[in-house]
Structure formats: C-alpha cells, structure tokens
Design a protein around this motif. Structure first.
Motif, PDB file in Angstrom:
ATOM      1  N   LEU A  28       0.825  -1.209   0.000  1.00  0.00           N
ATOM      2  CA  LEU A  28       0.000   0.000   0.000  1.00  0.00           C
ATOM      3  C   LEU A  28       0.857   1.256   0.000  1.00  0.00           C
ATOM      4  O   LEU A  28       0.472   2.279  -0.573  1.00  0.00           O
ATOM      5  CB  LEU A  28      -0.940   0.007   1.211  1.00  0.00           C
ATOM      6  N   ALA A  29       2.017   1.183   0.642  1.00  0.00           N
ATOM      7  CA  ALA A  29       2.906   2.342   0.706  1.00  0.00           C
ATOM      8  C   ALA A  29       3.387   2.760  -0.676  1.00  0.00           C
ATOM      9  O   ALA A  29       3.753   3.925  -0.874  1.00  0.00           O
ATOM     10  CB  ALA A  29       4.092   2.050   1.616  1.00  0.00           C
ATOM     11  N   GLY A  30       3.362   1.844  -1.639  1.00  0.00           N
ATOM     12  CA  GLY A  30       3.834   2.158  -2.974  1.00  0.00           C
ATOM     13  C   GLY A  30       2.736   2.475  -3.966  1.00  0.00           C
ATOM     14  O   GLY A  30       3.007   2.622  -5.164  1.00  0.00           O
ATOM     15  N   LEU A  31       1.483   2.585  -3.502  1.00  0.00           N
ATOM     16  CA  LEU A  31       0.358   2.839  -4.394  1.00  0.00           C
ATOM     17  C   LEU A  31      -0.245   4.218  -4.154  1.00  0.00           C
ATOM     18  O   LEU A  31      -0.183   4.749  -3.037  1.00  0.00           O
ATOM     19  CB  LEU A  31      -0.737   1.783  -4.189  1.00  0.00           C
ATOM     20  N   TYR A  32      -0.838   4.788  -5.199  1.00  0.00           N
ATOM     21  CA  TYR A  32      -1.615   6.014  -5.020  1.00  0.00           C
ATOM     22  C   TYR A  32      -2.914   5.626  -4.323  1.00  0.00           C
ATOM     23  O   TYR A  32      -3.713   4.860  -4.862  1.00  0.00           O
ATOM     24  CB  TYR A  32      -1.924   6.668  -6.366  1.00  0.00           C
ATOM     25  N   ALA A  33      -3.129   6.136  -3.134  1.00  0.00           N
ATOM     26  CA  ALA A  33      -4.309   5.735  -2.367  1.00  0.00           C
ATOM     27  C   ALA A  33      -4.668   6.808  -1.360  1.00  0.00           C
ATOM     28  O   ALA A  33      -3.904   7.068  -0.425  1.00  0.00           O
ATOM     29  CB  ALA A  33      -4.064   4.406  -1.659  1.00  0.00           C
ATOM     30  N   ARG A  34      -5.820   7.436  -1.535  1.00  0.00           N
ATOM     31  CA  ARG A  34      -6.365   8.341  -0.534  1.00  0.00           C
ATOM     32  C   ARG A  34      -7.524   7.682   0.207  1.00  0.00           C
ATOM     33  O   ARG A  34      -7.850   8.078   1.317  1.00  0.00           O
ATOM     34  CB  ARG A  34      -6.826   9.646  -1.171  1.00  0.00           C
ATOM     35  N   ARG A  35      -8.146   6.700  -0.433  1.00  0.00           N
ATOM     36  CA  ARG A  35      -9.256   5.985   0.190  1.00  0.00           C
ATOM     37  C   ARG A  35      -9.029   4.491   0.009  1.00  0.00           C
ATOM     38  O   ARG A  35      -8.978   3.999  -1.120  1.00  0.00           O
ATOM     39  CB  ARG A  35     -10.587   6.411  -0.424  1.00  0.00           C
ATOM     40  N   VAL A  36      -8.896   3.787   1.108  1.00  0.00           N
ATOM     41  CA  VAL A  36      -8.613   2.354   1.088  1.00  0.00           C
ATOM     42  C   VAL A  36      -9.784   1.616   1.727  1.00  0.00           C
ATOM     43  O   VAL A  36     -10.185   1.925   2.858  1.00  0.00           O
ATOM     44  CB  VAL A  36      -7.309   2.023   1.853  1.00  0.00           C
ATOM     45  N   LEU A  37     -10.332   0.649   1.007  1.00  0.00           N
ATOM     46  CA  LEU A  37     -11.444  -0.159   1.503  1.00  0.00           C
ATOM     47  C   LEU A  37     -10.961  -1.578   1.726  1.00  0.00           C
ATOM     48  O   LEU A  37     -10.553  -2.256   0.789  1.00  0.00           O
ATOM     49  CB  LEU A  37     -12.596  -0.145   0.493  1.00  0.00           C
ATOM     50  N   GLN A  38     -10.983  -2.033   2.974  1.00  0.00           N
ATOM     51  CA  GLN A  38     -10.634  -3.413   3.311  1.00  0.00           C
ATOM     52  C   GLN A  38     -11.915  -4.215   3.434  1.00  0.00           C
ATOM     53  O   GLN A  38     -12.758  -3.926   4.296  1.00  0.00           O
ATOM     54  CB  GLN A  38      -9.847  -3.467   4.618  1.00  0.00           C
TER      55      GLN A  38
END
Length: 253
Positions: A28-38
């Motif tokens: 996840l640290a290497g991805l563009y992500a402002r909203r993460v849904l688990q």
C-alpha cells in the motif's frame, strides 16, 4: 464467515494475520491511495497500516465485529468508482459467489485504482493440508482455494492489469510451529514476501491488479468522487444508482 473470524483470533490465525498485514502495508505504501477499503475483517481487528491523509474503512458482514460498515461483499452499498484501493481479505475462497465479489470490488474501484486479493493457494502445502483434512470442514481448510493465475484471469476479464503474484507462509500449522522450534535462530520476520522464484509455493498469495480505463489518469483531488453510501444500498448497489440517490459518508473530501 464467523468461523473464519474465530480462526483468525487463535494464535495461529493471529500470526498469519500479522504477516499478511505487514506485506499489505508494504504494498500500500507504494500505491496512489487516498481511500482504502478493506473487505473482510481479521479476528482481532487487524488492518494494514496507512499513512498521511489516507482514509481507511473495513467492511464485513460480521455483526458486532471491529468494522466500520456491515455489508455483504457480494453487493456493497457503495458508490461506483469511489475508492482508490480495495483489499479483499480471504473473501473469494469463502463465498459461494466469488465472481460477484470480485465484480463488486471492481465496480467501487476508481479508474487507475488497485485491487489487492489475499487468498489461500491450492498449489501449496496449505492446499495439501486442506485435501487431507478429516472431519467436518473448518476454516481455514473449508474454503475453496483459488490459484493466483485464476484470480489474475478474472482481473483481466474485468479490465485490470495484474502483477506477478507474491507468496508467503510456505508452512501450514503445525509444521510452522515445528520449524520455529528447530530453527529459531534462522527465522527472519522482516521480509514477508517469498520473492518471484518461490511465490508459487506460498500458502497465501497476494495478487494485485490495476483498473485500466482508456485515457484515464489519477484525477486531481477536487475531482475525485466521494466515498459514498447508497441509501437502501443492498438493493441498489449491484445494479447501480443515480448520483442523486447517493450521500456522503465519513468523508469531507
């Protein structure tokens, strides 16, 4: 999924959840992500770590569990294209409709977003242990394990570009406990992935796919759709809903 939650609350399940969470945190640290849904909760409420301005939600049908939203992973009451990353935690192998689960994940995923699928590998010692299991099936042996190649094929059918799968956890319990006792000094817990040469024998595989849309790029922050709930969503989510039918949830940006 209740029995799976209970297994993840055991010492063996907690150990695996910790290792999976560390690997997910690194990716996840290497991805563009402002909203993460688990999608899918671990027994003790464990989640991969996110940093900065990233918002994170946990969705599961586990009533009373450590979740943010109670919903069925097959029909999630969320607006289409509303999250940057969707993480499926052992959802495909413990549902009667894995195709529908992965379709729903692709639906709520924004263009150029990433889908991370964590699942048990049938072509491993875990898969062999599942085959020789006796008595009534209990998690994690009761699942219908899916090969990472099949998951990657499903991603491609949904317009995603999959990466090479990663593996971890070669040894199933109780073999891992025996190995720890015999080789305590050799254990190296810092690196979770087995690397490309050994990923195929990992008891657990992580498959990552990116949702490609022709001409799309990561849009500016002010243009990105809100993370939204659909009122009466269980009836409307799978079929889609108009923008006027949606409302914001837990997000001001």
């Amino acid at each position: 999924m209740r029995a799976l939650h209970e297994w993840f609350a055991t010492p063996t399940g907690q150990d695996l959840a910790e290792r999976e969470s560390r690997l997910l945190t690194r990716r996840l640290a290497g991805l563009y992500a402002r909203r993460v849904l688990q999608v899918g909760a671990y027994g003790q409420g464990r989640s991969p770590a996110v940093f900065g301005n990233v918002r994170q939600w946990v969705v599961d049908d586990w009533s009373g569990g450590p979740i943010d939203l109670e919903a069925d992973s097959r029909v999630m009451p969320l607006a289409s294209s509303s999250v940057d990353v969707v993480v499926l935690i052992h959802q495909l192998e413990f549902t009667a409709a894995p195709h529908q689960v992965i379709r729903e994940a692709a639906r709520v995923l924004a263009p150029e977003g990433h889908l991370l699928v964590m699942g048990f590998n049938p072509h491993s010692l875990w898969g062999l242990r599942r085959i020789v299991a006796t008595g009534p099936g209990t998690p994690p042996w009761s699942g219908r394990y899916l090969a990472p190649r099949r998951v990657a094929d499903w991603m491609q059918l949904l317009g995603m570009v999959p990466r090479r799968p990663e593996g971890l956890a070669i040894l199933p319990p109780p073999l891992r406990r025996w190995w720890q006792q015999q080789h305590t000094a050799q254990l190296h817990r810092g690196r979770e992935s087995l690397g490309p040469g050994l990923s195929w024998i990992g008891g657990v595989n992580l498959v990552i796919g990116q949702k490609r849309v022709n001409g799309a790029a990561n849009p500016p922050q002010q243009w990105r759709r809100r993370f939204e709930l659909i009122p009466g969503g269980l009836n409307q989510a799978g079929a889609g809903a108009t923008r006027s039918q949606r409302e914001s949830w837990h997000d001001a940006g």
